[in-house]
Scaffold this motif. Structure first.
Motif, PDB file in Angstrom:
ATOM      1  N   UNK A   1       0.850  -1.229  -0.087  1.00  0.00           N
ATOM      2  CA  UNK A   1       0.123  -0.072   0.003  1.00  0.00           C
ATOM      3  C   UNK A   1       0.969   1.292   0.084  1.00  0.00           C
ATOM      4  N   UNK A   2       1.999   1.235   0.813  1.00  0.00           N
ATOM      5  CA  UNK A   2       2.877   2.409   0.807  1.00  0.00           C
ATOM      6  C   UNK A   2       3.533   2.718  -0.355  1.00  0.00           C
ATOM      7  N   UNK A   3       3.469   1.838  -1.244  1.00  0.00           N
ATOM      8  CA  UNK A   3       3.871   2.168  -2.785  1.00  0.00           C
ATOM      9  C   UNK A   3       3.077   2.307  -3.593  1.00  0.00           C
TER      10      UNK A   3
ATOM     11  N   UNK B   1       0.320  10.512  -3.232  1.00  0.00           N
ATOM     12  CA  UNK B   1      -0.624  11.690  -3.574  1.00  0.00           C
ATOM     13  C   UNK B   1      -0.912  12.587  -2.415  1.00  0.00           C
ATOM     14  N   UNK B   2      -1.219  11.555  -1.515  1.00  0.00           N
ATOM     15  CA  UNK B   2      -1.733  11.972   0.001  1.00  0.00           C
ATOM     16  C   UNK B   2      -0.628  12.839   0.645  1.00  0.00           C
TER      17      UNK B   2
ATOM     18  N   UNK C   1      -0.760  14.946   6.874  1.00  0.00           N
ATOM     19  CA  UNK C   1       0.135  14.471   8.138  1.00  0.00           C
ATOM     20  C   UNK C   1       0.413  13.059   7.815  1.00  0.00           C
ATOM     21  N   UNK C   2       1.813  12.788   8.497  1.00  0.00           N
ATOM     22  CA  UNK C   2       2.162  11.328   8.318  1.00  0.00           C
ATOM     23  C   UNK C   2       1.122  10.286   9.106  1.00  0.00           C
ATOM     24  N   UNK C   3       0.781  10.729  10.269  1.00  0.00           N
ATOM     25  CA  UNK C   3      -0.040   9.880  11.054  1.00  0.00           C
ATOM     26  C   UNK C   3      -1.481   9.596  10.348  1.00  0.00           C
ATOM     27  N   UNK C   4      -1.769  10.882   9.601  1.00  0.00           N
ATOM     28  CA  UNK C   4      -3.233  10.469   9.033  1.00  0.00           C
ATOM     29  C   UNK C   4      -3.090   9.662   7.735  1.00  0.00           C
ATOM     30  N   UNK C   5      -2.134   9.740   6.860  1.00  0.00           N
ATOM     31  CA  UNK C   5      -1.741   8.972   6.025  1.00  0.00           C
ATOM     32  C   UNK C   5      -1.676   7.778   6.273  1.00  0.00           C
TER      33      UNK C   5
ATOM     34  N   UNK D   1      -3.042   4.106   4.895  1.00  0.00           N
ATOM     35  CA  UNK D   1      -2.348   2.873   4.614  1.00  0.00           C
ATOM     36  C   UNK D   1      -2.992   1.608   5.266  1.00  0.00           C
ATOM     37  N   UNK D   2      -3.264   1.748   6.549  1.00  0.00           N
ATOM     38  CA  UNK D   2      -3.712   0.996   7.529  1.00  0.00           C
ATOM     39  C   UNK D   2      -4.811   0.179   6.859  1.00  0.00           C
ATOM     40  N   UNK D   3      -6.059   1.188   6.708  1.00  0.00           N
ATOM     41  CA  UNK D   3      -7.266   0.659   6.407  1.00  0.00           C
ATOM     42  C   UNK D   3      -7.437  -0.250   4.769  1.00  0.00           C
ATOM     43  N   UNK D   4      -6.348   0.253   3.863  1.00  0.00           N
ATOM     44  CA  UNK D   4      -6.443  -0.673   2.674  1.00  0.00           C
ATOM     45  C   UNK D   4      -5.643  -1.678   2.706  1.00  0.00           C
ATOM     46  N   UNK D   5      -4.373  -1.631   3.890  1.00  0.00           N
ATOM     47  CA  UNK D   5      -3.711  -2.842   3.922  1.00  0.00           C
ATOM     48  C   UNK D   5      -4.392  -3.859   4.849  1.00  0.00           C
TER      49      UNK D   5
END
Lengths: 541, 363
Positions: free
Chosen positions: B256-258, B264-265, B271-275, B280-284
């Motif tokens: 996901x990180x890739x 884009x986000x 903010x990194x935490x929001x991303x 990342x977390x939800x999609x992964x």
């Protein structure tokens, strides 16, 4: 990147800390030493005794019990006519029967019941209860029924029970001391669907009830039974004899390795029953260890040439017998083992003296192999792939393989799951096998009933009377017809010496049953009678 | 299950039930269809298990009767008649099926009790250690996996990877003995095994979970004792499960990180935490849910060795005993239980997909 990895790490650390906190919070754990029990108990002061053993149990119905764990519990809940004290299995002592008489040819035994014995519901133990229990044991046709084959019970008068045997059998009192011959409250058992009638095998419905409650007159009663977890006994408040040593006994299903850890901590009133061989090393000095050699390990070679031309060759059997390093093999079992002299382990009267232990003789093995006419023999050795009494049978089989190789005999190992091994063994077509063996009841003569030519085990080995010498058949008959224990012991020693000469069995070593107990416990002796340790007698020091 | 990604409409705020619709199928119809498939699956499980047990040399009789008794034709005949082993195989199977349909799983030849009763005793015991182990594994697995993905290629990631490799290659039997040795024998801070100290009289079974039943019986001290007994088995199961989860989470998050939308986000200045937490977390999580479901099912049905060492009377130990004794009713009962567990877990996983990822539809 805006997220600090340290925060994620902190979450992990918190979770780990939570786990460890929970772990270290249990400071009082560890069985009976823990404290915090119910109000009326004080662990270690006659409160709760914990007995750890690797469970082998199907039922707590005396009429069905034959496995070690079941026998251990049933013996504490059900009185028998006679019993044994401590580790002695030579002399039956009175229990429900205050005395007994035997006729001249040992076919009729008259037992006089003691006064005052009562069941756990307070009702008196009568001769009718005894007759019911013995006949039910026979007619249920469960595993222990074979021990009372040919026996019948009747009551000619109040308080008297007569047990008859179809053939001369001085061992009837010993047979009736077995847990399977425990006396049930007949009326209560019948109320739960039990019956002693000839159709009991299909009509009796009491076993399920007896797996949840006991109907005996022993010092303990059954509180609960979980075949996978624990058997809980509680003191019988109505017990007619001496007050039992503990309020509760919890028999727990525990692996041998865990038993060892428990005994190494040696806290509270604990007994462990599976610490044999190497598992006995490194125990604290305070731990009491009681052992008795009551099991033998042996090879069996099929005598039917149609099954194997090699194993049925008498000279090949002799070659194999001479090839085994008996001392080295016994050492694999640990300090409580001995090289075998004959088939009867040293725990029982009739064992051959240690001076007659078999010896390796590779020159003789070579001569016998040459005499057999077989060159470069290869045989497959089937054995159950189990660890028995702390010893992996695969290790022993490998040693046998190595020894035989020194004499030019190639052995291919064939380990099998226990159920498959038993199936194959019962099928009677295994050329060459290896297994441990204990006695059906603690009398050496029981081996003759099983291993003599034409008997059950011998039949499965193709050792029919036609294939045996007249001398060894006569020796077996001499054991079975002996009118008293003393002459029977002498006869069984003669029989074993002949077995070492010409039987299809190669007895390898004796190994011990062991009781390990914490120092706070008295009377924790190993008994080769079948119940391992007498929970009726065990008490706080 | 198959997935489709329909064109996005509106603001994407439909309810979960609305999301679980495709081609006119409502959630109820979908569940009904899954139920029918499950019934067929269970039938297949019983047939295959029944046949496999027949193929194994030996039967319950050789494992149950004494050696001497096996030589007595009368005893053997009585046993075969009692357990219906004298009937032809197809009759035995049909009788079993007929009984199953009425909720009767038969009587275990080992315990002499109803298999259903046995399962109702042993399943909650396994649940008592499997559920906390699963929750702990998820908590630690997601956190550590995410950490490793974020620290990809750096020292922290290497340490995590080495740790997971160690966890995956550690035999449960050995790990159980080690933690027992350390926490019970060396430190003396833990019980040696079982579900309760022997001086307690166990509470009446209500839920089957010892700590809960003790609380219901008004015995908080007993409940605490039960919790202490569960800690080491939970710890071992967590260690064994978390390694798998960490690896999956790490892989999923790296993927996901890739993605372009993550770049884009970040480019938009989020903010990194929001991303990380919202994107990342939800999609992964989708692949993580799959492996978590399977891991939980495995915990419920495959904790044999851990239960053996800790003397924990759960369904794993019951299955082991049943298999060793070729106890057909118990083997079939456990097989049905395991099949039901996997079916239900798969169904829950499929439903969760729809809830977590609005692009996914059930078909």
């Amino acid at each position: 990147m805006g997220v600090r990895p340290a925060r994620v790490g902190a979450a992990v650390a918190a979770a780990a800390a939570l786990t460890l906190t929970a772990c270290t919070a249990g400071g009082s754990g560890g069985g009976a030493a823990g404290g915090g029990g119910s109000d009326d108990e004080s662990p270690g002061q006659g409160g709760t005794l914990t007995v750890s053993t690797s469970f082998v149990v199907n039922s707590l119905d005396p009429g069905q019990v034959y496995e070690a764990t079941g026998a251990l519990a049933v013996h504490a809940m059900y009185d028998t006519l006679v019993t044994f004290e401590g580790s002695d299995v030579t002399t039956p002592v009175p229990l429900l029967a205050e005395s007994w008489e035997v006729n001249e040819d040992a076919t009729e035994f008259t037992f006089t019941l003691t006064d005052g014995a009562v069941f756990s519901d307070g009702s008196p133990v009568t001769a009718e209860d005894v007759v019911f229990s013995i006949n039910r044991l026979h007619n249920l046709q469960g595993s222990p029924a074979v021990t009372v084959e040919g026996l019948a019970a009747s009551s000619p008068s109040e308080g008297v029970v007569v047990v008859t045997s179809e053939q001369s059998n001085p061992n009837v009192p010993t047979i009736l001391a077995m847990p399977a011959a425990g006396i049930l409250n007949a009326e209560a058992t019948e109320a739960e669907g039990g019956t002693a009638a000839e159709d009991a095998a299909s009509a009796d419905a009491a076993t399920e009830f007896l797996n949840g409650a006991s109907l005996g007159s022993g010092p303990y009663v059954l509180d609960s039974f979980d075949p996978a977890s624990e058997i809980v006994l509680t003191a019988n408040p109505e017990y007619w004899g001496e007050t039992p040593g503990y309020q509760r006994i919890v028999i727990s299903n525990v692996e041998a390795e865990t038993q060892k850890l428990t005994m190494q901590r040696a806290e509270g009133d604990q007994i462990a029953l599976d610490l044999s061989g190497r598992l006995l090393e490194d125990l604290p000095e305070s731990v009491q260890v009681s052992a008795s050699q009551d099991t033998f390990y042996f090879l069996t070679l099929h005598q039917d040439p149609a099954i194997s031309e090699i194993t049925s060759n008498p000279d090949f059997v002799r070659a194999l017998r001479a090839s085994i390093d008996y001392d080295g093999l016994a050492a694999l079992f640990g300090d409580d083992a001995l090289p075998a002299a004959g088939m009867v382990p040293t725990a029982f009267p009739g064992a051959l003296p240690e001076s007659e232990a078999q010896q390796q003789d590779l020159d003789a093995a070579a001569d016998h192999l040459e005499a057999s006419g077989i060159t470069d023999p290869t045989v497959e050795l089937m054995y159950p792939a189990i660890t028995y009494r702390g010893v992996d049978l695969g290790t022993i089989a490998t040693k046998i393989q190595f020894d035989a190789e020194q004499a030019g005999i190639a052995i291919v190992l064939d380990p099998q799951p226990i159920a498959s091994f038993l199936e194959a063994q019962t099928g009677g077509e295994v050329p060459f096998r290896f297994s441990p063996q204990s006695l059906n009841y603690p009398v050496a003569a029981s081996l003759v009933n099983n291993f003599a030519p034409g008997q059950a085990s011998a039949q499965r080995t193709g050792w029919t009377e036609e294939r045996a010498s007249e001398e060894i058949i006569a020796a077996g008959e001499a054991v079975q017809s002996a009118p008293d224990a003393e002459s029977q012991i002498s006869a069984i020693q003669d029989w074993q010496r002949l077995l070492n000469e010409e039987s299809p069995y190669v007895t390898l070593a004796y190994n011990s049953g062991v009781v390990a107990a914490t120092e706070t416990i008295a009377n924790a002796e190993y008994s080769p009678a079948g119940w391992q340790v007498d929970l009726r007698a065990v008490a706080p020091q | 299950m198959s997935t489709t990604a329909p064109p996005t409409r509106g603001n994407g705020t439909r309810s979960a039930t609305q999301r679980l619709r495709v081609g006119g199928y409502a959630l109820g119809a979908y569940l009904l269809r899954r139920l029918v498939i499950t019934a067929v699956l269970l039938l297949g499980v019983t047939a295959v298990t029944f046949l496999l047990v027949q193929l194994v040399p030996g039967d319950s009789m050789t494992a149950t009767l004494s050696e001497a008794a096996l030589q007595d034709p009368e005893i053997v005949a009585a046993y075969r008649e009692r357990w219906g082993l004298d009937e032809p195989l197809h009759v035995q199977y049909l009788v079993y099926l007929q009984n199953v349909l009425t909720g009767d799983l038969g009587v275990s030849q080992q315990t002499g009790r109803s298999v259903l009763g046995d399962l109702m005793t042993y399943v909650p015991a396994t649940l008592e250690i499997a559920l906390p182990a699963m929750l702990l594994s998820l908590l630690i697995g997601v956190a550590v996996g995410l950490y490793a993905a974020v620290r990809h290629g750096r020292a922290g990631d290497q340490v995590v990877r080495a740790g997971t490799l160690l966890g995956l290659s550690t035999p449960p039997f050995w790990l159980s003995l080690v933690v027992l040795y350390v926490f019970f024998f060396v430190l003396g801070v833990s019980p040696s095994g079982g579900r309760l100290s022997t001086y307690w009289v166990p509470p009446e079974q209500v839920t089957g979970v010892m700590s809960l039943d003790a609380l219901l019986a008004g015995e908080p001290a007993m409940a605490w004792d039960a919790v202490q007994h569960a800690v080491l088995p939970v710890l071992v199961l967590t260690v064994l499960t978390v390694a798998t989860l960490v690896r999956f989470v790490r892989s999923a998050m790296l993927e996901v990180l890739d993605q372009d939308y993550i770049r884009a986000a970040r480019a938009k200045g989020l903010p990194g935490r929001t991303v990380l937490l919202s994107h990342v977390l939800r999609a992964g999580l989708v692949p993580v849910i799959t492996v978590s479901g399977l891991a939980f099912a495995a915990l419920l049905s495959g904790t044999v060795l851990v239960e053996q060492i800790f003397s924990w009377p759960g369904v794993g130990q019951y299955a082991y005993r049943a298999a060793a004794a070729l106890d057909m009713p118990a083997i079939l009962g456990v097989s049905l239980f395991v099949a039901v567990v996997y079916t239900v877990v798969n169904l829950i996983v499929d439903l969760l997909y729809g809830l977590i990822d609005p692009r996914i539809r059930l078909s």
